[in-house]
Write a protein that holds these residues in place. Sequence first.
Motif, PDB file in Angstrom:
ATOM      1  N   LEU A 189       0.867  -1.176   0.000  1.00 29.01           N
ATOM      2  CA  LEU A 189       0.000   0.000   0.000  1.00 29.01           C
ATOM      3  C   LEU A 189       0.901   1.221   0.000  1.00 29.01           C
ATOM      4  O   LEU A 189       1.728   1.393   0.889  1.00 29.01           O
ATOM      5  CB  LEU A 189      -0.923   0.011   1.208  1.00 29.01           C
ATOM      6  CG  LEU A 189      -1.900   1.198   1.288  1.00 29.01           C
ATOM      7  CD1 LEU A 189      -3.233   0.782   1.897  1.00 29.01           C
ATOM      8  CD2 LEU A 189      -1.307   2.362   2.098  1.00 29.01           C
ATOM      9  N   ILE A 190       0.760   2.054  -1.023  1.00 22.89           N
ATOM     10  CA  ILE A 190       1.567   3.265  -1.163  1.00 22.89           C
ATOM     11  C   ILE A 190       0.687   4.458  -0.817  1.00 22.89           C
ATOM     12  O   ILE A 190      -0.335   4.685  -1.466  1.00 22.89           O
ATOM     13  CB  ILE A 190       2.111   3.398  -2.594  1.00 22.89           C
ATOM     14  CG1 ILE A 190       2.959   2.174  -2.964  1.00 22.89           C
ATOM     15  CG2 ILE A 190       2.920   4.683  -2.742  1.00 22.89           C
ATOM     16  CD1 ILE A 190       3.298   2.080  -4.445  1.00 22.89           C
ATOM     17  N   TYR A 191       1.091   5.182   0.215  1.00 21.14           N
ATOM     18  CA  TYR A 191       0.320   6.336   0.674  1.00 21.14           C
ATOM     19  C   TYR A 191       1.108   7.603   0.366  1.00 21.14           C
ATOM     20  O   TYR A 191       2.152   7.844   0.952  1.00 21.14           O
ATOM     21  CB  TYR A 191       0.045   6.226   2.176  1.00 21.14           C
ATOM     22  CG  TYR A 191      -0.728   7.391   2.743  1.00 21.14           C
ATOM     23  CD1 TYR A 191      -1.816   7.923   2.070  1.00 21.14           C
ATOM     24  CD2 TYR A 191      -0.376   7.956   3.967  1.00 21.14           C
ATOM     25  CE1 TYR A 191      -2.539   8.986   2.592  1.00 21.14           C
ATOM     26  CE2 TYR A 191      -1.093   9.020   4.503  1.00 21.14           C
ATOM     27  CZ  TYR A 191      -2.168   9.524   3.812  1.00 21.14           C
ATOM     28  OH  TYR A 191      -2.890  10.586   4.322  1.00 21.14           O
ATOM     29  N   VAL A 192       0.604   8.384  -0.575  1.00 22.74           N
ATOM     30  CA  VAL A 192       1.271   9.633  -0.959  1.00 22.74           C
ATOM     31  C   VAL A 192       0.573  10.776  -0.232  1.00 22.74           C
ATOM     32  O   VAL A 192      -0.627  10.998  -0.409  1.00 22.74           O
ATOM     33  CB  VAL A 192       1.233   9.848  -2.479  1.00 22.74           C
ATOM     34  CG1 VAL A 192       2.085  11.066  -2.862  1.00 22.74           C
ATOM     35  CG2 VAL A 192       1.727   8.608  -3.220  1.00 22.74           C
ATOM     36  N   ALA A 193       1.338  11.484   0.591  1.00 22.61           N
ATOM     37  CA  ALA A 193       0.750  12.502   1.459  1.00 22.61           C
ATOM     38  C   ALA A 193       1.761  13.601   1.721  1.00 22.61           C
ATOM     39  O   ALA A 193       2.907  13.550   1.267  1.00 22.61           O
ATOM     40  CB  ALA A 193       0.308  11.862   2.783  1.00 22.61           C
ATOM     41  N   ASP A 194       1.319  14.611   2.447  1.00 17.92           N
ATOM     42  CA  ASP A 194       2.192  15.680   2.928  1.00 17.92           C
ATOM     43  C   ASP A 194       1.752  15.993   4.350  1.00 17.92           C
ATOM     44  O   ASP A 194       0.546  16.138   4.607  1.00 17.92           O
ATOM     45  CB  ASP A 194       2.069  16.919   2.032  1.00 17.92           C
ATOM     46  CG  ASP A 194       3.118  17.983   2.347  1.00 17.92           C
ATOM     47  OD1 ASP A 194       3.071  18.543   3.465  1.00 17.92           O
ATOM     48  OD2 ASP A 194       3.963  18.267   1.491  1.00 17.92           O
ATOM     49  N   PRO A 195       2.689  16.085   5.289  1.00 21.54           N
ATOM     50  CA  PRO A 195       2.302  16.337   6.683  1.00 21.54           C
ATOM     51  C   PRO A 195       1.557  17.654   6.887  1.00 21.54           C
ATOM     52  O   PRO A 195       0.844  17.805   7.879  1.00 21.54           O
ATOM     53  CB  PRO A 195       3.644  16.363   7.425  1.00 21.54           C
ATOM     54  CG  PRO A 195       4.592  15.650   6.542  1.00 21.54           C
ATOM     55  CD  PRO A 195       4.136  15.918   5.140  1.00 21.54           C
ATOM     56  N   MET A 196       1.730  18.606   5.955  1.00 23.04           N
ATOM     57  CA  MET A 196       1.085  19.909   6.101  1.00 23.04           C
ATOM     58  C   MET A 196      -0.027  20.106   5.072  1.00 23.04           C
ATOM     59  O   MET A 196      -0.370  21.227   4.704  1.00 23.04           O
ATOM     60  CB  MET A 196       2.127  21.017   6.020  1.00 23.04           C
ATOM     61  CG  MET A 196       3.151  20.939   7.143  1.00 23.04           C
ATOM     62  SD  MET A 196       4.501  22.136   6.990  1.00 23.04           S
ATOM     63  CE  MET A 196       3.650  23.685   7.378  1.00 23.04           C
ATOM     64  N   CYS A 197      -0.612  19.001   4.632  1.00 25.97           N
ATOM     65  CA  CYS A 197      -1.793  19.002   3.774  1.00 25.97           C
ATOM     66  C   CYS A 197      -3.012  18.756   4.655  1.00 25.97           C
ATOM     67  O   CYS A 197      -3.098  17.726   5.325  1.00 25.97           O
ATOM     68  CB  CYS A 197      -1.672  17.907   2.716  1.00 25.97           C
ATOM     69  SG  CYS A 197      -3.219  17.417   1.950  1.00 25.97           S
TER      70      CYS A 197
END
Length: 230
Positions: free
Chosen positions: A12-20
């Motif tokens: 499972l690939i989770y593409v995110a940004d901590p400040m999103c």
Amino acid sequence: MSETAQNSHRELIYVADPMCSWCWGFAPVIKAIARLIAAHQPAPGLAKPGLTPIMGGLRPLTRKAMNDDDKASIRHHWEEVAKRSGQPFDMTFFERDGFVYDTEPACRAVCLVRRLAPGLSFDYLERVQRAFYAEGSDVTDPDILAALAFDVAGIEPDEFRTAFNDVAIVYETAGDFHAARQLGVSGYPTVILQSGQELALLTQGYQPFDALEDAVEQWLSGTLETQKAG
């Protein structure tokens, strides 16, 4: 899905940004998905699927301080995320002057914890999100990021700061940004389910867990339709 894909490595690939902000809204959802994967009993001879966070880079290397228009736009997003997800937000953030909304340091910190304590990278991502959105902490500050890494993963602050300032982790973080683009990701959160060389887009954007649970179950059982990567 082919038999080969079913019997190969799954991730499972989770593409995110901590400040999103939408990623913060999605934090309980990705946690519920992780629990579902952890509870899954794979067929004999197969390992449990892995979980990999990739930092997308929402506003990396921003240098301009937020103005009133920026604050109004971001506040609108925060209010919408709070309404849809129920996640807490500290709106005193908008009383700050001179804040530079650079997401690269927080992304770099998650990449660093992923390297030093890979099993805790999701926990650290969520802790950075909570510190920023619910507690009003400045997660562009390396000292705050170091303190959070110690709390979550026991990484000594001096070790964190040294590694954080090393060019290797800067390049690794830039590599994440590039990998997200190569995957065709243009918004966050995005979840991709990989089976061997085949990919399935679970979601690009916020959705509640109930809307995703069936697809995750199908992926775990090997019945989810996928397509070849690239």
